[in-house]
Design a protein around this motif. Structure first.
Motif, PDB file in Angstrom:
ATOM      1  N   GLY A 256       6.810  19.254 -36.072  1.00 50.50           N
ATOM      2  CA  GLY A 256       7.316  20.595 -36.684  1.00 50.50           C
ATOM      3  C   GLY A 256       8.254  21.393 -35.899  1.00 50.50           C
ATOM      4  N   THR A 257       8.415  22.721 -36.761  1.00 46.23           N
ATOM      5  CA  THR A 257      10.023  23.530 -36.514  1.00 46.23           C
ATOM      6  C   THR A 257       8.939  25.060 -36.478  1.00 46.23           C
TER       7      THR A 257
ATOM      8  N   ARG B 112      14.585  27.140 -45.008  1.00 42.92           N
ATOM      9  CA  ARG B 112      13.867  26.754 -43.117  1.00 42.92           C
ATOM     10  C   ARG B 112      13.159  28.200 -43.444  1.00 42.92           C
ATOM     11  N   ARG B 113      13.902  29.170 -43.584  1.00 38.69           N
ATOM     12  CA  ARG B 113      13.781  30.764 -43.544  1.00 38.69           C
ATOM     13  C   ARG B 113      12.831  31.430 -44.238  1.00 38.69           C
ATOM     14  N   ALA B 114      13.165  31.069 -45.921  1.00 37.38           N
ATOM     15  CA  ALA B 114      12.061  30.987 -46.855  1.00 37.38           C
ATOM     16  C   ALA B 114      12.664  32.601 -47.203  1.00 37.38           C
ATOM     17  N   GLY B 115      14.086  33.070 -47.284  1.00 34.78           N
ATOM     18  CA  GLY B 115      14.623  34.158 -47.264  1.00 34.78           C
ATOM     19  C   GLY B 115      14.584  34.750 -45.789  1.00 34.78           C
ATOM     20  N   SER B 116      13.839  35.128 -45.146  1.00 35.43           N
ATOM     21  CA  SER B 116      13.474  35.680 -44.359  1.00 35.43           C
ATOM     22  C   SER B 116      13.891  35.929 -43.066  1.00 35.43           C
ATOM     23  N   ARG B 117      15.349  34.781 -42.895  1.00 35.26           N
ATOM     24  CA  ARG B 117      15.456  34.719 -41.858  1.00 35.26           C
ATOM     25  C   ARG B 117      16.426  36.305 -41.128  1.00 35.26           C
ATOM     26  N   PHE B 118      16.281  37.261 -41.023  1.00 39.52           N
ATOM     27  CA  PHE B 118      16.936  38.118 -40.600  1.00 39.52           C
ATOM     28  C   PHE B 118      15.867  39.286 -40.317  1.00 39.52           C
ATOM     29  N   GLY B 119      14.172  38.899 -40.600  1.00 41.19           N
ATOM     30  CA  GLY B 119      13.231  39.795 -41.058  1.00 41.19           C
ATOM     31  C   GLY B 119      12.136  39.516 -39.822  1.00 41.19           C
ATOM     32  N   GLN B 120      11.343  39.683 -39.821  1.00 45.27           N
ATOM     33  CA  GLN B 120       9.731  39.433 -38.782  1.00 45.27           C
ATOM     34  C   GLN B 120       9.158  38.329 -39.166  1.00 45.27           C
ATOM     35  N   GLY B 121       8.599  37.514 -40.071  1.00 46.42           N
ATOM     36  CA  GLY B 121       8.355  36.490 -40.280  1.00 46.42           C
ATOM     37  C   GLY B 121       8.594  35.302 -39.632  1.00 46.42           C
ATOM     38  N   VAL B 122       7.056  34.895 -39.438  1.00 43.05           N
ATOM     39  CA  VAL B 122       7.649  33.720 -38.338  1.00 43.05           C
ATOM     40  C   VAL B 122       6.328  32.689 -39.211  1.00 43.05           C
ATOM     41  N   GLN B 123       7.931  31.131 -39.091  1.00 43.82           N
ATOM     42  CA  GLN B 123       7.154  30.777 -40.501  1.00 43.82           C
ATOM     43  C   GLN B 123       6.633  28.211 -40.070  1.00 43.82           C
ATOM     44  N   LEU B 124       5.995  28.027 -40.705  1.00 42.58           N
ATOM     45  CA  LEU B 124       5.769  26.881 -39.860  1.00 42.58           C
ATOM     46  C   LEU B 124       6.702  25.686 -40.483  1.00 42.58           C
ATOM     47  N   GLY B 125       8.012  25.375 -39.908  1.00 43.10           N
ATOM     48  CA  GLY B 125       8.559  23.962 -40.706  1.00 43.10           C
ATOM     49  C   GLY B 125       8.025  22.644 -40.599  1.00 43.10           C
ATOM     50  N   LEU B 126       8.055  22.118 -41.302  1.00 40.54           N
ATOM     51  CA  LEU B 126       8.074  20.845 -41.361  1.00 40.54           C
ATOM     52  C   LEU B 126       8.945  19.609 -41.554  1.00 40.54           C
ATOM     53  N   GLU B 127       9.158  18.772 -40.749  1.00 41.54           N
ATOM     54  CA  GLU B 127      10.453  17.363 -40.866  1.00 41.54           C
ATOM     55  C   GLU B 127       8.801  16.237 -41.265  1.00 41.54           C
ATOM     56  N   ILE B 128       8.747  15.599 -42.401  1.00 46.32           N
ATOM     57  CA  ILE B 128       8.651  14.615 -42.607  1.00 46.32           C
ATOM     58  C   ILE B 128       8.926  12.946 -42.807  1.00 46.32           C
TER      59      ILE B 128
ATOM     60  N   CYS C  84       8.743  21.462 -51.065  1.00 46.41           N
ATOM     61  CA  CYS C  84      10.103  20.745 -49.729  1.00 46.41           C
ATOM     62  C   CYS C  84      11.392  20.235 -50.472  1.00 46.41           C
ATOM     63  N   HIS C  85      11.810  19.690 -49.659  1.00 43.56           N
ATOM     64  CA  HIS C  85      13.433  18.977 -50.384  1.00 43.56           C
ATOM     65  C   HIS C  85      13.630  18.088 -49.423  1.00 43.56           C
ATOM     66  N   ASP C  86      15.014  17.421 -49.681  1.00 44.30           N
ATOM     67  CA  ASP C  86      15.669  16.228 -48.910  1.00 44.30           C
ATOM     68  C   ASP C  86      16.385  16.586 -48.105  1.00 44.30           C
ATOM     69  N   ALA C  87      16.258  15.809 -46.790  1.00 42.91           N
ATOM     70  CA  ALA C  87      17.443  16.493 -45.446  1.00 42.91           C
ATOM     71  C   ALA C  87      18.218  15.648 -45.719  1.00 42.91           C
ATOM     72  N   ASN C  88      19.073  14.990 -46.315  1.00 44.20           N
ATOM     73  CA  ASN C  88      20.722  14.456 -46.935  1.00 44.20           C
ATOM     74  C   ASN C  88      20.420  13.199 -45.488  1.00 44.20           C
TER      75      ASN C  88
ATOM     76  N   SER D 169      11.448   1.094 -42.212  1.00 43.77           N
ATOM     77  CA  SER D 169      10.642   2.735 -42.540  1.00 43.77           C
ATOM     78  C   SER D 169      11.852   2.999 -41.787  1.00 43.77           C
ATOM     79  N   GLY D 170      11.389   5.087 -41.325  1.00 38.03           N
ATOM     80  CA  GLY D 170      12.486   5.805 -41.204  1.00 38.03           C
ATOM     81  C   GLY D 170      12.084   7.464 -39.876  1.00 38.03           C
ATOM     82  N   SER D 171      10.827   6.525 -38.899  1.00 39.40           N
ATOM     83  CA  SER D 171      10.902   8.535 -38.816  1.00 39.40           C
ATOM     84  C   SER D 171      11.244   9.380 -39.401  1.00 39.40           C
ATOM     85  N   PHE D 172      10.852  10.889 -38.391  1.00 41.25           N
ATOM     86  CA  PHE D 172      10.712  11.800 -38.818  1.00 41.25           C
ATOM     87  C   PHE D 172      12.518  12.473 -38.988  1.00 41.25           C
TER      88      PHE D 172
END
Length: 824
Positions: A308-309, A362-378, A451-455, A494-497
């Motif tokens: 998680g990030t 990663r920030r869903a458009g709120s990079r410079f706003g006040q929202g804090v979000q939980l990101g996942l790397e799966i 979700c999106h892929d991570a290259n 297998s690929g870990s996170f």
């Protein structure tokens, strides 16, 4: 060597040793690693030297199933590969990753974590990340002032970011100046040409101007990225009747990428504590970004690995630091100022949109706003229905590679478990409340639509214990093809996170070491040499002996000749300690001997000789009066009874831990009884070693006939081989010693040889005459006995260093043929 384009290559492209397809992260890392050890490599890069701004056009291919953004934007066909695009995150797979199982409960990885761990250390070393900077738990604990284990089966962790992620700049000097690395760009591999026995005979290439070329090579490592590796393998299956993996159904299958997405909003109760936990850390000029993940106690076999990030608003100071790092990455000098500026502007056009999209996602458009979000790397769990393919609308000869990216629902239970554990931990510690996406609570696979892929493309040529289960074996050699290897994330079962680059490089270095260990490259002096330890301690201290061994092994020597009497009886102990201290110690070939006893009072004699050495430094030995010994005149003093052999082997195992060859030491025809043969064969089988014999006499065909044909032979070189009056022994299991005494004998007895030796030594003007004579004599031996190996030794560190440097000079300046011509 200068980097050249294939269309400017005038001569036929022949590489006698190792050819690496792909000059990206893994290919460049392998090349630099081997060149530092004296092994010549050729890097074939399908793209140009400078990345084109419209690079994604070269990646166009069919996308079936879920959208994989990385098919277009996540690959770079140019010198440096995807290191021109990535940020430089380093995070290794961990022990539970190697315990991954399939849905039937079968272990996926044919190697264990202990096979992998030393190579992670080697990869960090290669990339310039020192030991202190790798201690992520200590660094985070020092910054946050608490233990990384936070309960609920969760643990704080960090990724290291390289200071310079672009490998063409990170290794600029070596790629441009090391004579053992040859880089050829615009060399797109179109086909693998196989012979009837499954070997790759040649690589069929196409240059930027459309001209066709052929590259002949002894050994090939495909390191050109997951999708392009699959393209070559799939094409070979369809068009080449001799393709040894034509019926392997796993080629292209089990494709994986990581999923990145937003799991929910965080109502922050303690901003300062959240910041203390998750702010980036800077140590020794490395950036570390913080993540939280399931620790070993919170993970179950077969479950997805997740991190998680926390994505808060961007601070002004962080923006400035990120911008500074980007400018250093883009405009950090490699060539001239104008060239760097021109290339940097091209890369800025490429990287800026990618970076911005990454921020927005990663920030869903709120990079410079006040929202804090939980990101996942799966971690995507491997499944058969996720695969790579050739474009069915095109003939296989010209078809680009595409992807059918498929996900199933097996990841969702672990995602829910992780998120609920994290929510509980946050509330329990008063950090805040996480409002999770309802689809996570319901374990609804529709969550993946956001979700999106991570290259991070992996799979398609998975590693397995047999072709029934995969494409390459545990050494990453393609099943059925003895000289074709694959390095990179394509081999991952297998690929870990985690970003897979560090682990791909680590396994790539393991492949490189395995390939060169089996002796398929004789391009360099070092690859033909064995370090002899008869005079290892030579009166010096153990510490000095360990330094000398380290010097030899760092130079790329892969074999050590050892016996109980050597080094006044201490050589085995010293060699054993040296190998234990090295990550590649178990890759060094050990040639051990049994039969002659260890001298009594060895340590006392060694210390006495060390004291004498401090008082008066010994002069180089004078071999002008040395005379070759006949096998019939050797005095035999060994004990080859079953009891003596067993005792000797037990002592050797105690000191060395293992051996690869086991030779009867000064065993004559009379001593070699049927009982001795049976005893040696049993011991060799027990320890997986090849038997043989070692004699201080020169090779004698009649004497050799007393032993089985599969025995390795170690003996003095026949002076006639060096003088050119005797035919070389064309067998690969022979080891010649006494090269320098034989040189002295010929100097005293053969004026023509002596004159030629002095002439050849002048080709090494940077070295003193004794060192130059020795080096050119070994070069002559390698040329005149092209299938043999040769023992070399010195008990003087300065002379040994000079000798190794002289060998490297001979390789760098391609002097072997010139040296041999001096003796013609």
């Amino acid at each position: 060597m200068p980097i050249i384009s294939l269309q400017d290559q005038r001569d036929p492209l022949v590489t006698n040793g190792l050819t690496i397809v792909g000059a990206g992260a893994v290919g460049i890392a392998i090349a630099v690693y081997l060149a530092r050890r004296g092994i010549a490599v050729t890097l074939l890069e399908g793209g140009p030297q400078t990345p084109p701004a419209d690079y994604s056009k070269a990646n166009i291919g069919p996308n079936v199933g879920r959208q994989l953004n990385g098919l277009l934007e996540g690959r770079m066909k140019a010198f440096g590969g995807t290191t021109r695009l990535w940020g430089g995150q380093l995070v290794p797979f961990d022990a539970p990753d190697f315990q991954a199982i399939d849905q039937a409960g079968r272990t996926l990885w044919p190697i264990g974590y202990n096979d992998f761990l030393p190579w992670i250390s080697a990869a960090y070393d290669l990339l310039g990340v020192n030991e202190q900077s790798r201690q992520i738990d200590k660094i985070w604990q020092s910054a946050a002032r608490q233990d990384p284990a936070i309960g609920h089966g969760l643990r704080m962790t960090m990724n290291i970011w390289l200071k310079q992620p672009d490998f063409t700049k990170l290794f600029a000097s070596e790629l441009a100046n090391n004579p053992l690395i040859r880089v050829i760009t615009d060399a797109a591999v179109q086909q693998l040409q196989f012979s009837a026995d499954g070997r790759v005979d040649a690589l069929m290439l196409v240059a930027a101007d459309g001209s066709a070329h052929m590259c002949k090579a002894e050994t090939i490592i495909l390191a050109n990225g997951t999708l392009e590796i699959a393209r070559l393998l799939l094409k070979a299956q369809q068009i080449n009747p001799h393709c040894p993996f034509r019926e392997n159904r796993h080629v292209g299958r089990w494709f994986m990428d990581h999923l990145h997405g937003l799991a929910g909003e965080i109502e922050v109760w303690a901003p300062k504590r959240l910041s203390t936990w998750f702010d980036n850390v800077y140590f020794d000029d490395h950036k570390y970004n913080v993540k939280i993940r399931l620790d070993a106690s919170g993970r179950t076999a077969g479950a997805s690995n997740i991190a998680g990030t926390i994505n808060p608003r961007m601070q002004l100071g962080s923006v400035a630091r990120e911008a500074k790092d980007l400018m250093l990455r883009l405009f950090g000098g490699r060539t001239s100022l104008i060239a760097d500026l021109r290339e940097g502007l091209v890369l800025l056009r490429i990287i800026a949109p990618l970076a911005w999209r990454y921020v927005v996602k990663r920030r869903a458009g709120s990079r410079f706003g006040q929202g804090v979000q939980l990101g996942l790397e799966i971690e995507q769990l491997p499944n058969w229905d996720s695969y790579l393919l050739l474009d069915p609308a095109r003939p296989p000869e010209t078809a680009p590679v595409g992807v059918h990216w498929h996900l199933d629902n097996r990841e969702m239970p672990t995602i829910r478990q992780f998120c609920e554990a994290l929510a509980s931990a946050f509330e329990e510690r008063g950090i805040g409340k996480i409002k999770l996406d309802p689809r996570i609570i319901a374990e609804d696979i529709a969550f993946f639509d956001e979700c999106h892929d991570a290259n991070h493309q992996m799979g398609g040529a998975r590693m397995a214990d047999s072709p029934v289960n995969g494409v390459v074996d545990r050494e990453c050699r393609v099943f059925g093809s003895p000289n074709l290897y694959i390095a990179g994330a394509a081999t991952f079962p297998s690929g870990s996170f985690a970003n897979p680059t560090l682990s791909a490089i680590a396994l790539g270095l393991r492949v490189a070491d395995k390939v060169t260990q089996v002796g398929q490259s004789r391009d360099t002096m070092i690859s033909c040499l064995v370090y002899g330890t008869a005079r290892l301690t030579g009166g010096a201290s153990e510490a000095a002996s360990l330094r000398m061994l380290g010097m030899v092994l760092d130079a790329g020597v892969r074999a050590i000749d050892c016996a109980a009497p050597y080094g006044m009886g201490t050589a085995e102990q010293v060699v054993g300690k040296a190998l234990q201290r090295r990550m590649d110690g178990n890759m060094i070939e050990i040639i051990a001997k049994v039969g002659l006893p260890r001298p009594s009072q060895a340590y006392i004699k060694t210390w006495l000789r060390a004291i004498k050495r401090l008082v008066k430094k010994p002069k180089p030995a004078n071999f002008l009066r040395w005379v070759p010994v006949e096998a019939a005149k050797i005095q035999r003093t060994g004990d080859f009874s079953a009891e003596a052999l067993g005792s000797s082997v037990n002592r050797t195992i105690k000191h060395l831990g293992r051996f690869d060859r086991l030779l009867l030491h000064e065993c004559g025809a009379e001593e070699y009884t049927p009982e001795v043969a049976v005893s040696l064969a049993a011991i060799a089988r027990q320890w997986g070693a090849q038997p043989g014999y070692a004699s201080s006499a020169k090779f004698d065909a009649e004497f050799n006939a007393c032993f089985p044909a599969d025995y390795m032979a170690e003996c003095a070189i026949d002076p006639g081989i060096l003088a050119g009056t005797a035919a070389p022994l064309l067998r690969s299991d022979i080891l010649f010693h006494s090269i320098i005494p034989t040189m002295g004998y010929l100097m005293a007895s053969d004026p023509a040889f002596s004159k030629a030796l002095e002439q050849a030594a002048e080709l090494l003007p940077a070295f003193d005459k004794p060192t130059a004579r020795i080096a050119v004599t070994y070069a002559l031996a390698v040329e005149r006995a092209p299938t043999a190996r040769f023992v070399f030794a010195s008990n003087d560190p300065a002379r040994l260093r000079d000798l190794l440097a002289a060998f490297q000079t001979i390789d760098r300046d391609n002097l072997r043929s010139k040296i041999a011509a001096s003796f013609a």
